[in-house]
Design a protein around this motif. Sequence first.
Motif, short mmCIF file in Angstrom:
data_model
loop_
_atom_site.label_atom_id
_atom_site.label_comp_id
_atom_site.label_asym_id
_atom_site.label_seq_id
_atom_site.Cartn_x
_atom_site.Cartn_y
_atom_site.Cartn_z
N LEU A 74 1.35 -1.10 0.50
CA LEU A 74 -0.06 -0.33 0.40
C LEU A 74 1.05 1.49 -0.11
O LEU A 74 0.68 2.21 0.04
CB LEU A 74 -0.93 -0.10 1.19
N ALA A 75 1.89 1.57 0.88
CA ALA A 75 2.08 2.26 0.90
C ALA A 75 3.41 2.91 -0.54
O ALA A 75 3.29 3.98 -0.66
CB ALA A 75 3.96 2.39 1.88
N ALA A 76 4.15 2.10 -1.52
CA ALA A 76 4.23 1.51 -2.67
C ALA A 76 3.56 2.34 -3.76
O ALA A 76 3.70 3.45 -4.29
CB ALA A 76 5.03 0.39 -2.96
N PHE A 77 1.93 2.00 -3.88
CA PHE A 77 1.38 2.05 -4.52
C PHE A 77 0.53 3.84 -4.02
O PHE A 77 0.42 4.46 -5.07
CB PHE A 77 0.05 1.38 -4.47
N ALA A 78 0.97 4.54 -2.53
CA ALA A 78 0.56 5.72 -2.60
C ALA A 78 1.81 6.98 -2.76
O ALA A 78 1.50 7.56 -2.84
CB ALA A 78 -0.15 5.58 -0.26
N GLY A 113 -2.67 10.28 -21.21
CA GLY A 113 -1.99 10.42 -19.81
C GLY A 113 -1.66 9.24 -19.29
O GLY A 113 -2.95 8.19 -19.53
N LEU A 114 -0.96 8.67 -17.74
CA LEU A 114 -1.41 7.75 -17.78
C LEU A 114 -2.72 7.15 -16.57
O LEU A 114 -3.44 8.66 -16.38
CB LEU A 114 -0.42 7.80 -16.42
N GLU A 115 -3.01 6.21 -16.73
CA GLU A 115 -4.69 5.66 -16.50
C GLU A 115 -4.41 4.44 -15.24
O GLU A 115 -5.24 5.23 -14.25
CB GLU A 115 -5.16 5.14 -17.59
N LEU A 116 -3.08 3.87 -14.68
CA LEU A 116 -3.14 3.60 -13.85
C LEU A 116 -1.93 2.29 -14.10
O LEU A 116 -1.18 2.82 -15.17
CB LEU A 116 -4.29 1.72 -13.71
N TYR A 117 -1.91 2.99 -12.85
CA TYR A 117 -0.48 1.94 -12.25
C TYR A 117 -0.69 0.34 -11.54
O TYR A 117 -1.35 -0.05 -11.05
CB TYR A 117 0.40 1.90 -10.96
N GLN A 118 -0.20 -0.84 -12.39
CA GLN A 118 -0.45 -1.65 -12.42
C GLN A 118 0.44 -3.02 -11.60
O GLN A 118 1.49 -2.01 -11.26
CB GLN A 118 -0.36 -2.80 -13.96
N GLY A 119 0.08 -3.88 -10.87
CA GLY A 119 1.42 -4.40 -9.92
C GLY A 119 1.57 -5.57 -9.73
O GLY A 119 0.62 -6.42 -10.47
N ASP A 172 9.26 -8.87 -3.44
CA ASP A 172 9.76 -7.77 -4.35
C ASP A 172 8.10 -7.50 -4.98
O ASP A 172 7.31 -7.99 -5.14
CB ASP A 172 10.17 -7.52 -4.87
N LEU A 173 7.44 -5.77 -4.60
CA LEU A 173 7.26 -5.88 -6.34
C LEU A 173 7.37 -5.03 -6.64
O LEU A 173 8.20 -4.14 -7.13
CB LEU A 173 5.89 -4.21 -4.52
N ILE A 174 6.44 -5.43 -8.36
CA ILE A 174 6.54 -4.72 -9.64
C ILE A 174 6.06 -3.81 -9.37
O ILE A 174 4.27 -4.26 -9.62
CB ILE A 174 6.71 -6.18 -10.30
N LEU A 175 6.23 -2.69 -10.23
CA LEU A 175 5.04 -1.88 -10.48
C LEU A 175 5.47 -1.51 -12.55
O LEU A 175 6.47 -1.40 -12.34
CB LEU A 175 5.15 -0.97 -9.97
N VAL A 184 -1.08 -7.19 -8.21
CA VAL A 184 -2.70 -5.96 -7.23
C VAL A 184 -2.39 -4.87 -7.90
O VAL A 184 -1.43 -3.96 -8.68
CB VAL A 184 -1.45 -6.74 -6.27
N CYS A 185 -3.38 -4.19 -7.80
CA CYS A 185 -3.51 -2.69 -8.77
C CYS A 185 -4.63 -2.08 -7.68
O CYS A 185 -5.09 -2.79 -7.03
CB CYS A 185 -4.94 -2.58 -9.70
N TYR A 186 -4.48 -0.66 -7.25
CA TYR A 186 -4.54 -0.12 -6.72
C TYR A 186 -4.92 0.95 -6.91
O TYR A 186 -4.37 1.92 -8.15
CB TYR A 186 -3.95 0.14 -5.16
N CYS A 187 -5.98 1.75 -6.12
CA CYS A 187 -5.72 3.83 -7.30
C CYS A 187 -6.41 4.42 -6.25
O CYS A 187 -7.01 4.11 -5.70
CB CYS A 187 -6.10 3.91 -8.81
N PRO A 188 -6.54 5.73 -6.64
CA PRO A 188 -7.23 6.57 -5.39
C PRO A 188 -8.27 6.70 -5.92
O PRO A 188 -9.37 6.30 -6.03
CB PRO A 188 -6.59 8.35 -5.87
N ARG A 189 -9.47 6.72 -4.41
CA ARG A 189 -10.52 6.83 -4.33
C ARG A 189 -11.17 7.81 -5.09
O ARG A 189 -12.42 7.63 -5.40
CB ARG A 189 -11.52 6.77 -2.82
N SER A 190 -10.85 8.81 -5.40
CA SER A 190 -11.15 9.68 -6.05
C SER A 190 -11.77 9.95 -7.92
O SER A 190 -11.99 11.15 -8.35
CB SER A 190 -10.56 11.14 -5.74
#
Length: 303
Positions: A88-92, A139-145, A213-216, A239-245
């Motif tokens: 979570l810290a890395a995606f944040a 532009g960027l749509e998502l960071y994948q992991g 490790d985590l690959i992003l 694992v994929c995350y994005c801001p709730r906003s």
Amino acid sequence: MTITSNRPAWLEALEHDGVAVVPAAIPPAEVAAFEADAYAWLGTFGYDPLDRTTWKRARLPPAWRTGMYSSAAHEAFVWRLRCVPGILAAFASAWDTSPETLVASFDSINITRPLGKFGRNSKATKPWPHLDQDPGRAGLELYQGIAVLSDSGPNDGGLCVLPGSHRLHSEYFKAFPPPPWKPNRIFRIPARGMAWYAARGVTKRKVEAKAGDLILWDSRVVHWNEDPIGERIRLAAYVCYCPRSLIAEDVLSKRVQLFYTRTWTNHKPFLAVAGKECVPRLAEPEETDTLVRLIGSSVEDST
């Protein structure tokens, strides 16, 4: 005068190459627990990684690309991994937000047996270079992991990318206008497209990483996976995350429904494209405050 940056090296690589390895994002105890639970989950279908007589397709759940299992999406051990603070810290950091704002995909895991005498006898999976991002979005749509849960060296299979292809995203689709595209589809890059990237100096890299490790990567990066050919079974989780906003209110509501019907989704948390129901076989996930936030609900609503 030398100007130094406080940003970690992996963030610089993510911006420049479109892909990065975040070292030791997952504690060793979590890696070991995931491995044990993943094999216990396979055991519910009759498969034992230590007993070669069980290494038959009939003793494995349905898989995509020989080792991608969406049916584990809501198992307790998979949700426990999604809640690991280091992930979570890395995606944040990548999104320049706080971990408490993130919402997760309900995604697959990967358990791929190696080719040859140590694993399966089927043919190798052919390269399938693709993008998950909308071709029409510049532009960027998502960071994948990928949470790496077994060592991923040169013979261990895993993620392959075209580093820097994210910076050519718009130019590529001007050269090769895409057909109508659906948000629940991937966009395949044909041989002539790969040749186009190669002519611009953008060539394949097999991403190597250690367990934990985590690959992003940027969703505009062309990527695919390779089969392991050594002795190790590949273990990983998407694992994929994005801001709730970034997520519309109606999609947040749909996500909550999908969680409670134990339905898996694709990589994109902001779309909530539903797959099939996948009732846990080992254990139901514990609804911690972190999990409640990650599904898109609010802790206040759950109390």
